[in-house]
Design a protein around this motif. Structure first.
Motif, short mmCIF file in Angstrom:
data_model
loop_
_atom_site.label_atom_id
_atom_site.label_comp_id
_atom_site.label_asym_id
_atom_site.label_seq_id
_atom_site.Cartn_x
_atom_site.Cartn_y
_atom_site.Cartn_z
N LEU A 15 0.83 -1.20 0.00
CA LEU A 15 0.00 0.00 0.00
C LEU A 15 0.87 1.25 0.00
O LEU A 15 1.94 1.27 0.59
CB LEU A 15 -0.91 0.01 1.23
CG LEU A 15 -1.96 -1.11 1.33
CD1 LEU A 15 -2.74 -0.97 2.63
CD2 LEU A 15 -2.90 -1.09 0.14
N ALA A 16 0.39 2.27 -0.68
CA ALA A 16 1.11 3.54 -0.74
C ALA A 16 0.24 4.65 -0.14
O ALA A 16 -0.97 4.69 -0.37
CB ALA A 16 1.47 3.89 -2.18
N SER A 21 -5.78 12.12 -0.02
CA SER A 21 -6.91 11.49 0.67
C SER A 21 -6.57 11.10 2.10
O SER A 21 -7.46 10.72 2.86
CB SER A 21 -7.34 10.24 -0.10
OG SER A 21 -6.31 9.26 -0.09
N GLN A 22 -5.26 11.17 2.46
CA GLN A 22 -4.79 10.75 3.78
C GLN A 22 -5.13 9.29 4.05
O GLN A 22 -5.31 8.87 5.18
CB GLN A 22 -5.39 11.65 4.88
CG GLN A 22 -4.92 13.09 4.82
CD GLN A 22 -3.44 13.22 5.15
OE1 GLN A 22 -3.01 12.91 6.27
NE2 GLN A 22 -2.64 13.68 4.18
N ASN A 23 -5.20 8.49 2.97
CA ASN A 23 -5.47 7.07 3.08
C ASN A 23 -4.38 6.29 2.35
O ASN A 23 -3.52 6.88 1.68
CB ASN A 23 -6.84 6.72 2.48
CG ASN A 23 -7.97 7.14 3.40
OD1 ASN A 23 -7.83 7.15 4.61
ND2 ASN A 23 -9.12 7.47 2.81
N TRP A 24 -4.46 4.97 2.47
CA TRP A 24 -3.52 4.10 1.76
C TRP A 24 -4.26 3.40 0.63
O TRP A 24 -5.36 2.89 0.81
CB TRP A 24 -2.95 3.05 2.72
CG TRP A 24 -1.81 3.56 3.55
CD1 TRP A 24 -0.49 3.31 3.36
CD2 TRP A 24 -1.89 4.40 4.71
NE1 TRP A 24 0.28 3.95 4.31
CE2 TRP A 24 -0.56 4.62 5.16
CE3 TRP A 24 -2.94 5.00 5.40
CZ2 TRP A 24 -0.26 5.40 6.26
CZ3 TRP A 24 -2.64 5.77 6.50
CH2 TRP A 24 -1.32 5.97 6.93
N THR A 25 -3.64 3.39 -0.54
CA THR A 25 -4.27 2.76 -1.70
C THR A 25 -3.35 1.70 -2.28
O THR A 25 -2.13 1.78 -2.17
CB THR A 25 -4.62 3.78 -2.80
OG1 THR A 25 -3.41 4.39 -3.26
CG2 THR A 25 -5.57 4.83 -2.28
N GLY A 34 -8.17 3.21 5.37
CA GLY A 34 -7.68 4.13 6.38
C GLY A 34 -6.59 3.47 7.20
O GLY A 34 -6.46 2.24 7.22
N GLU A 35 -5.81 4.28 7.91
CA GLU A 35 -4.67 3.75 8.66
C GLU A 35 -5.12 2.75 9.71
O GLU A 35 -4.50 1.70 9.89
CB GLU A 35 -3.89 4.87 9.32
CG GLU A 35 -2.69 4.36 10.10
CD GLU A 35 -1.89 5.48 10.74
OE1 GLU A 35 -0.80 5.18 11.26
OE2 GLU A 35 -2.36 6.64 10.72
N GLN A 36 -6.22 3.06 10.42
CA GLN A 36 -6.65 2.17 11.48
C GLN A 36 -7.08 0.82 10.93
O GLN A 36 -6.84 -0.23 11.54
CB GLN A 36 -7.80 2.80 12.27
CG GLN A 36 -8.12 2.07 13.58
CD GLN A 36 -6.89 1.98 14.50
OE1 GLN A 36 -6.20 2.97 14.72
NE2 GLN A 36 -6.62 0.78 15.03
N GLU A 37 -7.73 0.83 9.74
CA GLU A 37 -8.13 -0.43 9.12
C GLU A 37 -6.92 -1.32 8.87
O GLU A 37 -6.93 -2.52 9.13
CB GLU A 37 -8.84 -0.16 7.78
CG GLU A 37 -10.21 0.45 7.88
CD GLU A 37 -10.79 0.66 6.50
OE1 GLU A 37 -11.59 -0.19 6.06
OE2 GLU A 37 -10.44 1.66 5.85
N VAL A 38 -5.86 -0.71 8.36
CA VAL A 38 -4.67 -1.48 8.02
C VAL A 38 -3.98 -1.98 9.28
O VAL A 38 -3.54 -3.13 9.36
CB VAL A 38 -3.70 -0.62 7.18
CG1 VAL A 38 -2.46 -1.43 6.81
CG2 VAL A 38 -4.39 -0.14 5.92
N ARG A 39 -3.88 -1.12 10.30
CA ARG A 39 -3.23 -1.54 11.54
C ARG A 39 -4.01 -2.68 12.20
O ARG A 39 -3.42 -3.62 12.74
CB ARG A 39 -3.11 -0.35 12.50
CG ARG A 39 -2.06 0.67 12.07
CD ARG A 39 -1.84 1.71 13.15
NE ARG A 39 -0.83 2.67 12.78
CZ ARG A 39 0.48 2.48 12.94
NH1 ARG A 39 0.92 1.35 13.47
NH2 ARG A 39 1.34 3.41 12.57
N ASP A 40 -5.34 -2.58 12.19
CA ASP A 40 -6.15 -3.66 12.77
C ASP A 40 -5.92 -4.97 12.02
O ASP A 40 -5.85 -6.05 12.62
CB ASP A 40 -7.63 -3.28 12.72
CG ASP A 40 -7.97 -2.16 13.70
OD1 ASP A 40 -7.15 -1.89 14.59
OD2 ASP A 40 -9.05 -1.56 13.54
#
Length: 359
Positions: A15-16, A21-25, A34-40
């Protein structure tokens, strides 16, 4: 502190971060998180991996990791930068890429311990015999190519590979035509019917390989395939005794783009093969979604030989499991002249005998 690499929850690709958007795509499946989704997701994967191992299995893994750290030695070639790995009893006396004899020994840094290995299935003498037999079928090859002084540099190398497993869902859509020609009276008609076609399905891909070395020729490694992965063994340092290994310089994220393209194309081909009974098919849309992407770091056996000839380096490789051979070989122009002269003389004689050449 280690570098955290975020992976796509859908396809496993890297992911970059996108400032806008302050998100990862994900550039491969275009998913956005979103960052929290990825960390979870990462926390869940790590917890699952830890809890799935018994106390005995965890202890065994720690012992294997410690063995690797204690016994694995790294060698760096000052000439071409190649990094070689072997055990602490094997001396790397030259670089198998450039034949530079100045190799600096050091304790291996970082965690480069493989999970699996396919052991070599035949020894150096057998590999040499196979190589000579192959070379003798090449009439334009320099006779010095298989000289004993050159063949001493034939090296057994464990090449770093990543093997990918994943489950795939795919969809394709497009246009198909069916053409029928018939005659009525004195008139010949051509009837064309147009159809919209959709196909969808799922598939499981296992052990899709990609080599993890930038210095190795990807095409050469592809030609050496396939390996029989039923022979994969749990890695121990004993397999490196007497052999060398290339230290990977491309991790699973670096090679993922190459692998995902192969899988996408193959999945698309599988779906297209189900479209039957048409004269022409044009696919306009393809969508492939990846699930449960996992990569395993393995070492695969290759006998490798590099040869300097008139300022160029030629590389030969042999599958250390199956004996399959690939390489780019130097041509001796002296032998070219002799060989074509002999061929021309033979053709000339045949033409005279056959009465095809008139004086």
């Amino acid at each position: 502190m280690g570098v955290v690499i975020y992976k796509c929850m859908n396809c496993g690709g890297p992911l970059a971060f996108k400032p806008e958007s302050q998100n990862w795509t994900c550039d491969y499946c275009l998913s956005e998180f979103g960052e929290q989704e990825v960390r979870d997701f990462i926390h869940h994967e790590q917890t699952h991996a830890e809890t799935s191992m018994t106390g005995e299995a965890l202890q065994h893994k720690k012992e294997q990791d410690q063995e690797f750290q204690d016994k694995a030695m790294g060698y760096t070639c000052e000439s071409c930068g190649a990094e070689i790995v072997t055990d602490d009893t094997t001396a790397a006396t030259f670089c198998y890429y450039c034949h530079n004899p100045t190799i600096i020994q050091r304790r291996l840094e970082g965690d480069f311990r493989p999970e699996k290995v396919i052991p070599f299935q035949f020894n150096r003498e057998q590999a040499t015999a196979k190589f000579i037999k192959w070379c003798r079928r090449k009439p334009l090859l320099s006779k010095w190519f298989i000289a004993d002084s050159q063949l001493e540099k034939l090296s057994g190398i464990y090449v770093p590979f990543w093997l990918f497993d994943c489950d795939i869902e795919g969809e394709i859509s497009g246009e198909a035509t069916r053409v029928r020609t018939y005659t009525r009276g004195d008139t010949r008609y051509t009837e064309t019917k147009y159809f919209h076609v959709d196909r969808g399905g799922s598939a499981a891909f296992r052990d899709v390989p990609a080599d993890g070395s930038r210095k190795l020729d990807d095409e050469l490694m592809t030609i050496l395939e396939p390996f029989d992965y039923k022979d994969l063994k749990d890695f121990t340092m004993a397999y490196l005794s007497g052999y060398l290994a290339e230290k990977y310089d491309m991790d699973q994220n670096d090679v993922y783009g190459r692998v995902s393209t192969i899988i996408r194309n193959h999945m698309s081909s599988l779906l297209q093969e189900t479209i039957q009974g048409y004269n022409r098919v044009s696919i306009h849309h393809t969508h492939v979604k990846f699930h449960k992407v996992e990569a395993t770091y393995v070492l695969l056996p290759v006998w490798m030989f590099t040869y300097h000839y008139k300022g160029k380096i030629y590389m030969f490789a042999m599958n250390g499991q199956t004996g399959k051979i690939a390489g780019r070989l130097p041509i001796s122009w002296g032998r070219v002249g002799s060989w074509f002269g002999a061929v021309s003389a033979a053709v000339f004689t045949a033409l005279i005998i056959g009465g095809q050449l008139l004086w």
